[in-house]
Write an enzyme that holds these catalytic residues in place. Structure first.
Site, mmCIF file in Angstrom:
data_model
loop_
_atom_site.group_PDB
_atom_site.id
_atom_site.type_symbol
_atom_site.label_atom_id
_atom_site.label_comp_id
_atom_site.label_asym_id
_atom_site.label_seq_id
_atom_site.Cartn_x
_atom_site.Cartn_y
_atom_site.Cartn_z
ATOM 1 N N ASP A 193 0.760 -0.974 0.022
ATOM 2 C CA ASP A 193 -0.011 -0.102 0.121
ATOM 3 C C ASP A 193 0.877 1.365 -0.041
ATOM 4 O O ASP A 193 1.931 1.137 0.547
ATOM 5 C CB ASP A 193 -0.760 -0.169 1.296
ATOM 6 C CG ASP A 193 -1.965 1.037 1.199
ATOM 7 O OD1 ASP A 193 -2.371 1.597 0.023
ATOM 8 O OD2 ASP A 193 -2.679 1.386 2.188
ATOM 9 N N ASN A 253 -10.310 -2.631 -6.044
ATOM 10 C CA ASN A 253 -9.696 -1.722 -6.884
ATOM 11 C C ASN A 253 -10.317 -1.601 -8.346
ATOM 12 O O ASN A 253 -10.172 -0.744 -8.984
ATOM 13 C CB ASN A 253 -7.991 -2.326 -6.958
ATOM 14 C CG ASN A 253 -7.178 -2.140 -5.844
ATOM 15 O OD1 ASN A 253 -6.249 -2.793 -5.864
ATOM 16 N ND2 ASN A 253 -7.290 -1.211 -4.785
HETATM 17 C C1 FPP Z 1 -1.805 0.495 -3.273
HETATM 18 O O1 FPP Z 1 -1.231 1.913 -3.796
HETATM 19 C C2 FPP Z 1 -1.343 -0.559 -4.186
HETATM 20 C C3 FPP Z 1 -1.997 -1.355 -5.269
HETATM 21 C C4 FPP Z 1 -3.323 -0.283 -5.891
HETATM 22 C C5 FPP Z 1 -1.973 -2.441 -5.728
HETATM 23 C C6 FPP Z 1 -0.323 -2.710 -5.892
HETATM 24 C C7 FPP Z 1 0.192 -2.446 -7.211
HETATM 25 C C8 FPP Z 1 1.376 -2.605 -7.326
HETATM 26 C C9 FPP Z 1 2.561 -2.594 -6.428
HETATM 27 C C10 FPP Z 1 2.159 -2.301 -8.635
HETATM 28 C C11 FPP Z 1 2.242 -3.352 -9.695
HETATM 29 C C12 FPP Z 1 2.346 -4.688 -9.159
HETATM 30 C C13 FPP Z 1 2.743 -5.556 -10.176
HETATM 31 C C14 FPP Z 1 2.880 -6.884 -9.617
HETATM 32 C C15 FPP Z 1 3.340 -5.405 -11.520
HETATM 33 P P1 FPP Z 1 -2.554 2.916 -3.723
HETATM 34 O O2 FPP Z 1 -2.718 3.505 -4.943
HETATM 35 O O3 FPP Z 1 -3.710 2.232 -2.884
HETATM 36 O O4 FPP Z 1 -1.723 3.980 -2.628
HETATM 37 P P2 FPP Z 1 -2.314 5.230 -1.611
HETATM 38 O O5 FPP Z 1 -3.118 4.539 -0.551
HETATM 39 O O6 FPP Z 1 -1.253 5.768 -1.572
HETATM 40 O O7 FPP Z 1 -3.169 5.798 -2.927
#
Ligand code: FPP
Length: 302
Positions: free
Chosen positions: A62, A110
């Protein structure tokens, strides 16, 4: 060499190893590549008890958006940087012989609640990630798997996922499982549906259902439950991740945002995990025997 079969683990109940594709070692001691750790990683690894390494680490990645926001960058750059962390953490996991690493890469929520442009970007990123990191997965002996309602992902993404899974199928080191279009509750729904179908087919009554039956129908039937769950970016939530599987999992939350998370932080989390006492609902080692007579006297006197 320290091997322990899952069937030897009293927590998993008799016959549970049937559901695992192979007897899992406590850790993959014949695939250790400690010499490839960085000097800082090696220093932390040296403090660990090799016989108490977790078998399965799950991570809620996250903070990509916040990482980008703190730098006045677009959110997608945070995801791109997050994909780099995925690879680096996986490689450290493979060097220390961690058998199972399961990353929450894309939740059902998501998929439903993020703007289409972000979802499309994440799908493209996943494809590119698989293409550009396959050789590194091979070099690190990493096997790739997926959990979630992956059949609902775009067909070209599913093709690329299958390609990477098949190419790495014979690797014997860490199994990297990406949770994609995954939700813990929908996993349980899927498990109950398939269990209900089995009961009907075998003319069995609902009263015969055991925990082991539910385990057999989960996406994770082939792996042990996580010993350690790491969440980055400081949120104290489970976010619908592996709800059944984490019943006795130790939780480690770090303020660090996922794009800043590296192998050394995985090792720090494991060091913290090793300081915990896991009781599985029982008593701790120094709780002492309960002297029933002495307790009765104490209660009578009070
Ligand atoms: C949270 O960040 C993360 C995700 C939505 C999913 C994880 C995705 C990745 C690590 C990138 C790609 C992965 C692979 C395997 C290629 P957020 O957008 O919720 O962060 P925030 O809470 O700070 O907005």
């Amino acid at each position: 060499m320290l091997w322990r079969l899952i069937s030897d683990d009293p927590r998993r109940g008799p016959g549970s190893s049937k559901n695992n594709e192979e007897a899992s070692p406590l850790y993959l001691s014949d695939t250790l590549r400690i010499q490839e750790l960085t000097a800082e990683e090696r220093a932390i690894y040296a403090t660990l008890k090799p016989e108490c390494l977790p078998q399965h680490v799950a991570i809620i990645m996250d903070g990509n958006g916040r990482w980008a926001g703190h730098r006045s960058l677009k959110r997608f750059l945070g995801h791109q940087q997050g994909a780099k962390s995925v690879q680096l953490v996986t490689e450290t996991a493979s060097r220390i012989g961690l058998p199972w690493l399961t990353l929450y890469a894309f939740s059902l929520e998501n998929n439903l609640r993020r703007p289409r442009a972000e979802v499309n970007f994440l799908m493209r990123l996943l494809k590119t990630y698989l293409e550009s990191n396959l050789q590194r997965m091979m070099d690190n002996n990493v096997r790739m798997r997926y959990i979630g309602r992956t059949h609902e992902l775009p067909p070209e993404v599913q093709d690329k996922m299958r390609w990477a899974e098949e190419a790495t199928a014979r690797n014997t080191g860490t199994t990297l499982t990406l949770a994609l279009n995954y939700g813990g509750r929908s996993e349980l729904v899927d498990a109950f549906r398939s269990l209900a179908a089995e009961l009907k087919l075998k003319h069995m009554s609902p009263g015969s259902i055991t925990e082991e039956d539910i385990h057999r129908h989960l996406y994770t039937a082939h792996m042990p439950d996580p010993d350690l769950l790491i969440r980055t970016s400081g949120e104290m939530r489970l976010s619908n991740y592996l709800l059944w599987q984490i019943a006795y999992t130790e939780i480690f939350v770090t303020e660090r945002l996922w794009p800043d998370f590296r192998g050394i932080h995985l090792l720090e989390a494991i060091a913290d995990f090793q300081r915990r006492e896991r009781r599985y609902g029982g008593l701790g080692e120094d709780s002492g025997d309960v002297d029933e007579e002495a307790e009765r006297v104490k209660i009578a006197a009070s």
